[in-house]
Design a protein around this motif. Sequence first.
Motif, PDB file in Angstrom:
ATOM      1  N   THR A 152       0.709  -1.278  -0.009  1.00  0.00           N
ATOM      2  CA  THR A 152      -0.014   0.198  -0.120  1.00  0.00           C
ATOM      3  C   THR A 152       1.053   1.251  -0.012  1.00  0.00           C
ATOM      4  O   THR A 152       0.264   2.454  -0.071  1.00  0.00           O
ATOM      5  N   ASN A 153       2.338   1.242   0.071  1.00  0.00           N
ATOM      6  CA  ASN A 153       2.864   2.383  -0.113  1.00  0.00           C
ATOM      7  C   ASN A 153       3.496   2.662  -1.610  1.00  0.00           C
ATOM      8  O   ASN A 153       4.484   3.277  -1.636  1.00  0.00           O
ATOM      9  N   ASP A 154       2.783   1.879  -2.278  1.00  0.00           N
ATOM     10  CA  ASP A 154       3.283   2.188  -3.951  1.00  0.00           C
ATOM     11  C   ASP A 154       3.456   3.398  -4.313  1.00  0.00           C
ATOM     12  O   ASP A 154       4.400   3.747  -5.162  1.00  0.00           O
ATOM     13  N   LYS A 155       2.349   4.115  -4.026  1.00  0.00           N
ATOM     14  CA  LYS A 155       2.406   5.668  -4.360  1.00  0.00           C
ATOM     15  C   LYS A 155       3.306   6.544  -3.746  1.00  0.00           C
ATOM     16  O   LYS A 155       3.761   7.422  -4.504  1.00  0.00           O
ATOM     17  N   LEU A 156       3.526   6.309  -2.525  1.00  0.00           N
ATOM     18  CA  LEU A 156       4.714   6.992  -1.961  1.00  0.00           C
ATOM     19  C   LEU A 156       6.156   6.665  -2.802  1.00  0.00           C
ATOM     20  O   LEU A 156       7.123   7.490  -2.920  1.00  0.00           O
TER      21      LEU A 156
ATOM     22  N   PRO B  92      -7.871  -9.619  13.106  1.00  0.00           N
ATOM     23  CA  PRO B  92      -9.128  -9.507  13.445  1.00  0.00           C
ATOM     24  C   PRO B  92     -10.088  -9.898  12.448  1.00  0.00           C
ATOM     25  O   PRO B  92      -9.986  -9.844  11.185  1.00  0.00           O
ATOM     26  N   ILE B  93     -11.296 -10.414  12.928  1.00  0.00           N
ATOM     27  CA  ILE B  93     -12.476 -10.876  12.026  1.00  0.00           C
ATOM     28  C   ILE B  93     -12.814  -9.650  11.127  1.00  0.00           C
ATOM     29  O   ILE B  93     -13.190  -9.429   9.816  1.00  0.00           O
ATOM     30  N   MET B  94     -12.933  -8.571  11.667  1.00  0.00           N
ATOM     31  CA  MET B  94     -13.385  -7.355  10.822  1.00  0.00           C
ATOM     32  C   MET B  94     -12.206  -6.134  11.059  1.00  0.00           C
ATOM     33  O   MET B  94     -11.461  -6.070  11.866  1.00  0.00           O
ATOM     34  N   THR B  95     -12.004  -5.723   9.984  1.00  0.00           N
ATOM     35  CA  THR B  95     -10.822  -4.685   9.528  1.00  0.00           C
ATOM     36  C   THR B  95     -11.200  -3.373   9.719  1.00  0.00           C
ATOM     37  O   THR B  95     -12.136  -3.052   9.216  1.00  0.00           O
ATOM     38  N   ASP B  96     -10.565  -2.801  10.695  1.00  0.00           N
ATOM     39  CA  ASP B  96     -10.854  -1.036  11.137  1.00  0.00           C
ATOM     40  C   ASP B  96     -10.552  -0.391   9.372  1.00  0.00           C
ATOM     41  O   ASP B  96      -9.705  -0.753   8.532  1.00  0.00           O
ATOM     42  N   ASN B  97     -11.425   0.689   9.428  1.00  0.00           N
ATOM     43  CA  ASN B  97     -11.224   1.440   8.130  1.00  0.00           C
ATOM     44  C   ASN B  97      -9.778   1.812   7.895  1.00  0.00           C
ATOM     45  O   ASN B  97      -9.206   1.836   6.722  1.00  0.00           O
ATOM     46  N   GLU B  98      -8.990   2.326   9.107  1.00  0.00           N
ATOM     47  CA  GLU B  98      -7.890   2.737   8.867  1.00  0.00           C
ATOM     48  C   GLU B  98      -6.699   1.723   8.654  1.00  0.00           C
ATOM     49  O   GLU B  98      -5.612   2.103   7.957  1.00  0.00           O
ATOM     50  N   ASP B  99      -7.082   0.545   8.838  1.00  0.00           N
ATOM     51  CA  ASP B  99      -6.170  -0.584   8.410  1.00  0.00           C
ATOM     52  C   ASP B  99      -6.396  -1.337   7.290  1.00  0.00           C
ATOM     53  O   ASP B  99      -5.848  -2.232   6.887  1.00  0.00           O
ATOM     54  N   PHE B 100      -7.551  -0.897   6.693  1.00  0.00           N
ATOM     55  CA  PHE B 100      -8.069  -1.596   5.411  1.00  0.00           C
ATOM     56  C   PHE B 100      -7.169  -1.426   4.078  1.00  0.00           C
ATOM     57  O   PHE B 100      -6.819  -0.099   4.125  1.00  0.00           O
ATOM     58  N   TYR B 101      -6.685  -2.446   3.581  1.00  0.00           N
ATOM     59  CA  TYR B 101      -5.740  -2.042   2.440  1.00  0.00           C
ATOM     60  C   TYR B 101      -6.219  -1.226   1.395  1.00  0.00           C
ATOM     61  O   TYR B 101      -7.633  -1.001   1.105  1.00  0.00           O
ATOM     62  N   ARG B 102      -5.417  -0.349   0.782  1.00  0.00           N
ATOM     63  CA  ARG B 102      -5.748   0.595  -0.510  1.00  0.00           C
ATOM     64  C   ARG B 102      -4.870   0.479  -1.590  1.00  0.00           C
ATOM     65  O   ARG B 102      -3.627   0.511  -1.525  1.00  0.00           O
ATOM     66  N   ILE B 103      -5.352  -0.199  -2.688  1.00  0.00           N
ATOM     67  CA  ILE B 103      -4.797  -0.244  -4.014  1.00  0.00           C
ATOM     68  C   ILE B 103      -5.702   0.268  -4.885  1.00  0.00           C
ATOM     69  O   ILE B 103      -6.732  -0.216  -5.193  1.00  0.00           O
ATOM     70  N   ASP B 104      -5.274   1.343  -5.626  1.00  0.00           N
ATOM     71  CA  ASP B 104      -5.838   2.054  -6.847  1.00  0.00           C
ATOM     72  C   ASP B 104      -4.890   2.609  -7.706  1.00  0.00           C
ATOM     73  O   ASP B 104      -3.633   2.728  -7.556  1.00  0.00           O
ATOM     74  N   THR B 105      -5.459   3.379  -8.670  1.00  0.00           N
ATOM     75  CA  THR B 105      -4.623   4.101  -9.413  1.00  0.00           C
ATOM     76  C   THR B 105      -4.440   5.462  -9.367  1.00  0.00           C
ATOM     77  O   THR B 105      -3.909   6.245 -10.240  1.00  0.00           O
ATOM     78  N   ALA B 106      -5.098   6.078  -8.282  1.00  0.00           N
ATOM     79  CA  ALA B 106      -5.175   7.604  -7.928  1.00  0.00           C
ATOM     80  C   ALA B 106      -3.934   7.784  -7.079  1.00  0.00           C
ATOM     81  O   ALA B 106      -3.947   7.084  -5.875  1.00  0.00           O
ATOM     82  N   LEU B 107      -3.105   8.889  -7.451  1.00  0.00           N
ATOM     83  CA  LEU B 107      -1.952   9.197  -6.414  1.00  0.00           C
ATOM     84  C   LEU B 107      -2.913  10.146  -5.296  1.00  0.00           C
ATOM     85  O   LEU B 107      -2.331   9.877  -4.130  1.00  0.00           O
ATOM     86  N   ILE B 108      -3.710  10.794  -5.616  1.00  0.00           N
ATOM     87  CA  ILE B 108      -4.558  11.330  -4.724  1.00  0.00           C
ATOM     88  C   ILE B 108      -5.800  11.101  -4.680  1.00  0.00           C
ATOM     89  O   ILE B 108      -6.465  11.462  -6.041  1.00  0.00           O
ATOM     90  N   PRO B 109      -6.804  10.778  -4.039  1.00  0.00           N
ATOM     91  CA  PRO B 109      -8.149  10.136  -4.009  1.00  0.00           C
ATOM     92  C   PRO B 109      -9.031  11.581  -4.603  1.00  0.00           C
ATOM     93  O   PRO B 109      -8.944  12.306  -4.233  1.00  0.00           O
ATOM     94  N   PRO B 110      -9.852  11.405  -5.524  1.00  0.00           N
ATOM     95  CA  PRO B 110     -10.651  12.397  -6.083  1.00  0.00           C
ATOM     96  C   PRO B 110     -11.191  13.055  -4.823  1.00  0.00           C
ATOM     97  O   PRO B 110     -11.766  12.185  -3.961  1.00  0.00           O
ATOM     98  N   ALA B 111     -11.528  14.297  -4.759  1.00  0.00           N
ATOM     99  CA  ALA B 111     -12.423  14.912  -3.878  1.00  0.00           C
ATOM    100  C   ALA B 111     -13.742  15.177  -4.498  1.00  0.00           C
ATOM    101  O   ALA B 111     -14.028  16.081  -5.229  1.00  0.00           O
ATOM    102  N   VAL B 112     -14.734  14.162  -4.290  1.00  0.00           N
ATOM    103  CA  VAL B 112     -16.141  14.337  -4.798  1.00  0.00           C
ATOM    104  C   VAL B 112     -16.986  14.962  -3.945  1.00  0.00           C
ATOM    105  O   VAL B 112     -17.467  14.560  -2.765  1.00  0.00           O
ATOM    106  N   ASP B 113     -17.820  15.932  -4.332  1.00  0.00           N
ATOM    107  CA  ASP B 113     -18.901  16.525  -3.537  1.00  0.00           C
ATOM    108  C   ASP B 113     -20.017  15.663  -3.518  1.00  0.00           C
ATOM    109  O   ASP B 113     -20.768  15.415  -4.679  1.00  0.00           O
ATOM    110  N   ALA B 114     -20.499  15.163  -2.627  1.00  0.00           N
ATOM    111  CA  ALA B 114     -21.577  14.323  -2.306  1.00  0.00           C
ATOM    112  C   ALA B 114     -22.982  14.748  -2.651  1.00  0.00           C
ATOM    113  O   ALA B 114     -23.801  14.189  -3.437  1.00  0.00           O
TER     114      ALA B 114
END
Length: 530
Positions: A63-67, A237-259
């Motif tokens: 998950t440090n691939d972007k850094l 743990p059986i449930m993964t906390d949000n901050e520990d959940f892996y992130r792999i995608d093609t965005a260097l910075i996630p888009p800021a989308v207005d809900a």
Amino acid sequence: MTDRRPLLFTLAGIVATLVYFGAAEFIAGAFSAASAPLLILGQTIIPLVPTAMIKAAISVFGTNDKLALVITLVIVGAVLGGVIGRIGLNRRTLSFVLLIGLGILPVVLLLSTGGTILDSIPALGGVALGCGAYMGLIRLGEGAQAPAGRSTRSDQRIGADQSLATDQRLGTDRRAFFGLAAGLSAVGVAAIAAGQSASILARNAAGAVTKLVLPPPATSAPEIPAGADLGIDGLAPIMTDNEDFYRIDTALIPPAVDASSWSLRIHGMVDEEVTITMAELLDLPLEEHRVSLTCVSNEVGGDLVGNATWLGYPVRELLKRAAPTSDADMVLSTSDDGFTASTPLEVLTDDRASLLAVGMNGEPLPRDHGFPARLVVPGLYGFVSATKWVTELEVTRFSDKDAYWTKRGWATHGPILVASRVDVPRAGVHVSPNEDGQIVTAGMAWAQHVGIAEVRVRIDTGDWHTADLSEELNTDTWRQWRCAFDDLEPGTHTVTVRAVDEDGNVQISERRPAIPGSATGLHERQFVVD
């Protein structure tokens, strides 16, 4: 006297590049992260990188691939700056032209993709400061080098009483050069780090500001049974906390989308095009489901897998509104950042918990994980299903459209294979028998949307033993396993695990790489019994 000017000019080019990147990244903090040259270059390079290099980067950096990409860009830029600086030794004008060209390349890329002149200010400011640093350093560099020439004996007698003063002056100039070079380099690197940190802080702040107030689910996920987590130290743990959940995608910075302005468009091979806004989505009867997600890049025994409780609306119900035509077989989902994924239509219309998700573990989706809406599809690897920041669903055919990774030679369907890993003991650790005289091994196993039926474990080349399994949440989530061994001799041992799914499929033992479809092989770990 040795001519040190090539070295000094090379260093001047390197420092100028660091100043450029640092200044541009820092200035971008006052505009937007999207105007930072490193981001622009990175987002341009990612689609061009060969699959083998992407696979290697994820394997090494996870998950440090972007850094790692950002650091690589800085290093490559510094090397190019050094080459350009060396050119300036003999062709000063050319070196300035090349430095300016290198600096405005992100501007050209930005403007070609819809950016504005205002967005170009960080890069242009960086160019000005970088060229200024280069000019100042080469002037000092020239002063730090005595001119070479032929001297006569008379010159030597006349200059004998001046040699000490000349050496002192040259030494002072060299010290000034290296001092300024070191100082500017430190400032440049610090500014790059500050710019990256500011981007992260701005991203987090934006995520906090734009969080939604989620309605209670119309259908809640069942309570987690007490036996779902075996409570073993070192076991995921059986449930993964949000901050520990892996992130792999093609965005260097996630888009800021207005809900508030977000919408999902369903179109293509349908009888009726459908568009749904966030307000409309939140008014629907949302459902809660626990689903494990897995990245196809996950190596045998890797951690690019996690389990969460997702809140969303069934995709099949949205597709039912659009009424896909009978000859359609694929849904091409598109992200706000342009990423696309190809998902079999039948998977999105059967009875599995395929969701247009807005919540994760009781909270609105974090920005890193697709705020304000993403797809969650049990049984498929993320690269063909789990589109974040999703804005479009195009009903089409596999023969007519290619997704982002399909164009790069990856698989089109991506069904998840049965897999398992060893978490306990950790690799290389020394362990002692517990109070019952046993060595406990434990880990995780998954076969999403099919379910784990059995896990088998062996020590060294011995017999396979059936492990104890945690209680199952559902067939779409992973399970923990535990297997204890008596009377292991002191010394080094290897524990190996393999799983069997509910359809009787035994985990594939043959090793193969993750790309194009999935890594296979049995996970093993060595440990030492004291």
